[in-house]
Design a protein around this motif. Structure first.
Motif, PDB file in Angstrom:
ATOM      1  N   LEU A 282     -46.022  -7.889 -23.348  1.00  0.00           N
ATOM      2  CA  LEU A 282     -45.982  -6.769 -23.915  1.00  0.00           C
ATOM      3  C   LEU A 282     -47.424  -6.695 -24.858  1.00  0.00           C
ATOM      4  O   LEU A 282     -47.907  -7.491 -25.105  1.00  0.00           O
ATOM      5  CB  LEU A 282     -44.892  -6.548 -24.784  1.00  0.00           C
ATOM      6  CG  LEU A 282     -43.381  -6.892 -24.220  1.00  0.00           C
ATOM      7  CD1 LEU A 282     -42.443  -6.467 -25.418  1.00  0.00           C
ATOM      8  CD2 LEU A 282     -43.173  -5.841 -23.306  1.00  0.00           C
ATOM      9  N   ASP A 283     -47.731  -5.153 -24.828  1.00  0.00           N
ATOM     10  CA  ASP A 283     -48.816  -4.931 -25.784  1.00  0.00           C
ATOM     11  C   ASP A 283     -48.489  -3.589 -26.608  1.00  0.00           C
ATOM     12  O   ASP A 283     -47.147  -3.181 -26.674  1.00  0.00           O
ATOM     13  CB  ASP A 283     -49.994  -4.425 -24.797  1.00  0.00           C
ATOM     14  CG  ASP A 283     -49.793  -3.310 -23.886  1.00  0.00           C
ATOM     15  OD1 ASP A 283     -48.840  -2.682 -24.316  1.00  0.00           O
ATOM     16  OD2 ASP A 283     -50.456  -3.214 -22.682  1.00  0.00           O
ATOM     17  N   ASP A 284     -49.381  -3.153 -27.370  1.00  0.00           N
ATOM     18  CA  ASP A 284     -48.982  -2.074 -28.409  1.00  0.00           C
ATOM     19  C   ASP A 284     -48.401  -0.927 -27.821  1.00  0.00           C
ATOM     20  O   ASP A 284     -47.886  -0.139 -28.557  1.00  0.00           O
ATOM     21  CB  ASP A 284     -50.199  -1.767 -29.142  1.00  0.00           C
ATOM     22  CG  ASP A 284     -50.335  -2.447 -30.161  1.00  0.00           C
ATOM     23  OD1 ASP A 284     -49.604  -3.165 -30.830  1.00  0.00           O
ATOM     24  OD2 ASP A 284     -51.775  -3.188 -30.675  1.00  0.00           O
ATOM     25  N   ARG A 285     -48.511  -0.669 -26.357  1.00  0.00           N
ATOM     26  CA  ARG A 285     -48.163   0.735 -25.802  1.00  0.00           C
ATOM     27  C   ARG A 285     -46.475   0.305 -25.868  1.00  0.00           C
ATOM     28  O   ARG A 285     -45.642   1.364 -25.641  1.00  0.00           O
ATOM     29  CB  ARG A 285     -48.489   0.660 -24.522  1.00  0.00           C
ATOM     30  CG  ARG A 285     -49.673   1.090 -24.265  1.00  0.00           C
ATOM     31  CD  ARG A 285     -50.277   1.132 -22.682  1.00  0.00           C
ATOM     32  NE  ARG A 285     -50.420  -0.095 -22.412  1.00  0.00           N
ATOM     33  CZ  ARG A 285     -50.727  -0.609 -20.980  1.00  0.00           C
ATOM     34  NH1 ARG A 285     -51.252   0.229 -20.262  1.00  0.00           N
ATOM     35  NH2 ARG A 285     -50.820  -2.057 -20.692  1.00  0.00           N
ATOM     36  N   ASP A 286     -45.981  -0.907 -26.184  1.00  0.00           N
ATOM     37  CA  ASP A 286     -44.516  -1.195 -26.002  1.00  0.00           C
ATOM     38  C   ASP A 286     -44.011  -1.406 -27.315  1.00  0.00           C
ATOM     39  O   ASP A 286     -42.860  -1.518 -27.723  1.00  0.00           O
ATOM     40  CB  ASP A 286     -44.153  -2.440 -25.273  1.00  0.00           C
ATOM     41  CG  ASP A 286     -44.857  -2.402 -23.923  1.00  0.00           C
ATOM     42  OD1 ASP A 286     -44.172  -1.678 -23.049  1.00  0.00           O
ATOM     43  OD2 ASP A 286     -45.638  -3.317 -23.617  1.00  0.00           O
ATOM     44  N   ARG A 287     -44.818  -0.856 -28.451  1.00  0.00           N
ATOM     45  CA  ARG A 287     -44.200  -1.052 -29.920  1.00  0.00           C
ATOM     46  C   ARG A 287     -43.155  -0.401 -30.192  1.00  0.00           C
ATOM     47  O   ARG A 287     -42.276  -0.808 -30.842  1.00  0.00           O
ATOM     48  CB  ARG A 287     -45.451  -0.702 -30.789  1.00  0.00           C
ATOM     49  CG  ARG A 287     -45.342  -1.226 -32.233  1.00  0.00           C
ATOM     50  CD  ARG A 287     -46.593  -1.194 -33.287  1.00  0.00           C
ATOM     51  NE  ARG A 287     -46.540  -1.472 -34.303  1.00  0.00           N
ATOM     52  CZ  ARG A 287     -47.475  -1.665 -35.328  1.00  0.00           C
ATOM     53  NH1 ARG A 287     -48.826  -1.378 -34.958  1.00  0.00           N
ATOM     54  NH2 ARG A 287     -47.620  -2.108 -36.483  1.00  0.00           N
ATOM     55  N   GLY A 288     -42.864   0.709 -30.259  1.00  0.00           N
ATOM     56  CA  GLY A 288     -42.049   1.523 -30.168  1.00  0.00           C
ATOM     57  C   GLY A 288     -40.342   0.853 -29.606  1.00  0.00           C
ATOM     58  O   GLY A 288     -39.490   0.677 -30.486  1.00  0.00           O
ATOM     59  N   GLY A 289     -40.336   0.434 -28.501  1.00  0.00           N
ATOM     60  CA  GLY A 289     -39.257  -0.324 -27.975  1.00  0.00           C
ATOM     61  C   GLY A 289     -39.139  -1.565 -28.650  1.00  0.00           C
ATOM     62  O   GLY A 289     -38.045  -1.920 -28.744  1.00  0.00           O
ATOM     63  N   VAL A 290     -40.125  -2.390 -28.886  1.00  0.00           N
ATOM     64  CA  VAL A 290     -39.843  -3.650 -29.662  1.00  0.00           C
ATOM     65  C   VAL A 290     -39.320  -3.326 -30.887  1.00  0.00           C
ATOM     66  O   VAL A 290     -38.393  -4.075 -31.442  1.00  0.00           O
ATOM     67  CB  VAL A 290     -41.238  -4.568 -29.721  1.00  0.00           C
ATOM     68  CG1 VAL A 290     -41.175  -5.493 -30.646  1.00  0.00           C
ATOM     69  CG2 VAL A 290     -41.713  -4.681 -28.317  1.00  0.00           C
ATOM     70  N   ARG A 291     -40.005  -2.531 -31.869  1.00  0.00           N
ATOM     71  CA  ARG A 291     -39.329  -2.160 -32.959  1.00  0.00           C
ATOM     72  C   ARG A 291     -37.738  -1.749 -33.122  1.00  0.00           C
ATOM     73  O   ARG A 291     -37.157  -2.354 -33.814  1.00  0.00           O
ATOM     74  CB  ARG A 291     -40.295  -0.921 -33.756  1.00  0.00           C
ATOM     75  CG  ARG A 291     -41.508  -1.376 -34.209  1.00  0.00           C
ATOM     76  CD  ARG A 291     -41.608  -2.317 -35.187  1.00  0.00           C
ATOM     77  NE  ARG A 291     -40.665  -1.725 -36.583  1.00  0.00           N
ATOM     78  CZ  ARG A 291     -41.468  -1.144 -37.482  1.00  0.00           C
ATOM     79  NH1 ARG A 291     -42.922  -0.853 -37.392  1.00  0.00           N
ATOM     80  NH2 ARG A 291     -41.014  -0.761 -38.477  1.00  0.00           N
ATOM     81  N   ALA A 292     -37.481  -1.034 -31.977  1.00  0.00           N
ATOM     82  CA  ALA A 292     -35.970  -0.541 -31.749  1.00  0.00           C
ATOM     83  C   ALA A 292     -35.180  -1.958 -31.667  1.00  0.00           C
ATOM     84  O   ALA A 292     -34.124  -2.222 -32.126  1.00  0.00           O
ATOM     85  CB  ALA A 292     -35.878   0.366 -30.703  1.00  0.00           C
ATOM     86  N   ALA A 293     -35.725  -2.683 -30.550  1.00  0.00           N
ATOM     87  CA  ALA A 293     -34.848  -3.897 -30.471  1.00  0.00           C
ATOM     88  C   ALA A 293     -34.653  -4.959 -31.491  1.00  0.00           C
ATOM     89  O   ALA A 293     -33.677  -5.567 -31.668  1.00  0.00           O
ATOM     90  CB  ALA A 293     -35.632  -4.670 -29.056  1.00  0.00           C
ATOM     91  N   LEU A 294     -35.993  -4.995 -32.339  1.00  0.00           N
ATOM     92  CA  LEU A 294     -35.806  -5.845 -33.593  1.00  0.00           C
ATOM     93  C   LEU A 294     -34.993  -5.178 -34.748  1.00  0.00           C
ATOM     94  O   LEU A 294     -34.107  -6.019 -35.205  1.00  0.00           O
ATOM     95  CB  LEU A 294     -37.165  -6.240 -34.185  1.00  0.00           C
ATOM     96  CG  LEU A 294     -38.123  -6.712 -33.132  1.00  0.00           C
ATOM     97  CD1 LEU A 294     -39.494  -6.779 -33.679  1.00  0.00           C
ATOM     98  CD2 LEU A 294     -37.763  -8.292 -32.754  1.00  0.00           C
ATOM     99  N   ASP A 295     -34.988  -3.904 -34.661  1.00  0.00           N
ATOM    100  CA  ASP A 295     -34.180  -3.144 -35.694  1.00  0.00           C
ATOM    101  C   ASP A 295     -32.685  -3.217 -35.450  1.00  0.00           C
ATOM    102  O   ASP A 295     -32.046  -3.358 -36.337  1.00  0.00           O
ATOM    103  CB  ASP A 295     -34.521  -1.627 -35.694  1.00  0.00           C
ATOM    104  CG  ASP A 295     -35.688  -1.313 -36.460  1.00  0.00           C
ATOM    105  OD1 ASP A 295     -36.134  -2.528 -37.312  1.00  0.00           O
ATOM    106  OD2 ASP A 295     -36.181  -0.460 -36.355  1.00  0.00           O
ATOM    107  N   ALA A 296     -32.320  -3.543 -34.037  1.00  0.00           N
ATOM    108  CA  ALA A 296     -30.749  -3.655 -33.852  1.00  0.00           C
ATOM    109  C   ALA A 296     -30.330  -5.069 -34.248  1.00  0.00           C
ATOM    110  O   ALA A 296     -29.086  -5.316 -34.347  1.00  0.00           O
ATOM    111  CB  ALA A 296     -30.651  -3.740 -32.224  1.00  0.00           C
ATOM    112  N   ASP A 297     -31.083  -6.078 -34.579  1.00  0.00           N
ATOM    113  CA  ASP A 297     -30.914  -7.343 -34.963  1.00  0.00           C
ATOM    114  C   ASP A 297     -31.808  -7.905 -36.262  1.00  0.00           C
ATOM    115  O   ASP A 297     -32.418  -8.931 -35.977  1.00  0.00           O
ATOM    116  CB  ASP A 297     -30.700  -8.414 -33.883  1.00  0.00           C
ATOM    117  CG  ASP A 297     -30.115  -9.753 -34.429  1.00  0.00           C
ATOM    118  OD1 ASP A 297     -29.176  -9.770 -35.193  1.00  0.00           O
ATOM    119  OD2 ASP A 297     -30.177 -10.639 -33.564  1.00  0.00           O
TER     120      ASP A 297
END
Length: 277
Positions: free
Chosen positions: A10-25
């Motif tokens: 992943l790179d910074d273009r994926d940051r939104g999706g990563v933040r959402a995944a991390l926020d879920a746990d």
């Protein structure tokens, strides 16, 4: 069943999706979330790589000094193991939710060097709000000019907990730098008596929602006197004051520590596992 072609970087273009995944746990993902919130996904700034499986990041794994599987079904874990094998082992441990770490280690073990230790049962505990005991008022942030007095306690804690001296290899320069970084950030706490540390703990990771307490240690001559309970409560109180959830994980066999955290008000929410090399 999730079908995967392999784990992708992943790179910074994926940051939104990563933040959402991390926020879920947020509790289990605190170590990685704290890094991503500051550094984004660029591997150089992040200090590692984030790998994903699936178009919606159904699988997610951090690879750096530690290999941290964050989510994913069995097929995703296999994909992470495949990528990790291709890279070769650069991590000092696997750590994270037990239901992810143990299958990942099962896949990696045949090709990697034997583990020094597998800790399969580490309760992950949280405290929402202030502690249920009165915190030790003498526990305070360590000042940078106190680093040389604090460092021996940090070394003793690490050696007791991990089983190796953190000064090995480079004479302690790297470990001293890491401890100094925590002290400078105001995330190392201690009670000093006659210039000596009798209790210490640190906030090892601090995300927007959670602070992970680590390195809890009491001087051997002062154990059994309640310093660990009241000192850890003081650190948890600091986190509550800034609106953070306190978290920590503890070895399942360490019944004294588990009793300490129970008395402060921590409750188990999951199980971690750690594979040490």
């Amino acid at each position: 069943m999730l079908r995967v072609a392999g784990a992708r970087l992943l790179d910074d273009r994926d940051r939104g999706g990563v933040r959402a995944a991390l926020d879920a746990d947020p509790v289990a993902a605190c170590m990685v979330a704290a890094r991503v919130e500051i550094a984004g996904l660029d591997p150089w700034r992040l200090g590692g790589e984030l790998w994903a499986v699936g178009s919606r990041m159904e699988g997610l794994c951090f690879s750096g000094a530690n290999l941290v599987p964050l989510r994913g079904e069995r097929s995703a874990i296999r994909a992470f193991a495949d990528r990790a094998r291709r890279h070769g082992r650069a991590c000092s441990s696997l750590v994270g939710r037990a239901e992810l770490v143990l299958p990942l280690w099962e896949d990696l073990a045949p090709g990697w060097a034997p583990a020094r230790e597998v800790r399969a049962d580490q309760p992950l505990m949280v405290l929402v709000g202030p502690p249920t005991v009165r915190p030790d008022p003498q526990v305070r942030p360590v000042r940078i000019e106190e680093l040389d007095r604090y460092l021996p306690a940090a070394v003793a804690m690490f050696t007791e907990e991990v089983g190796i001296d953190p000064r090995a290899g480079d004479g302690g320069a790297g470990y001293r730098a890491r401890v100094a970084e925590l002290v400078s950030a105001g995330r190392a706490f201690a009670r000093f008596e006659d210039g000596e540390v009798v209790f210490k703990a640190e906030i090892g990771a601090l995300s927007s929602r959670v602070g992970q307490i680590q390195g809890v240690w009491v001087h051997p001559n002062r154990r059994g006197q309640g310093l660990g309970i009241l000192g850890t409560a003081a650190v948890a109180e600091r986190l509550a004051a800034i609106g953070k959830i306190s978290s920590l994980y503890v070895n399942g066999f360490n019944h004294r520590a588990r009793s300490t955290y129970d008395r402060i008000g921590f409750q188990q929410v999951a199980s971690f596992a750690t594979v040490l090399f």
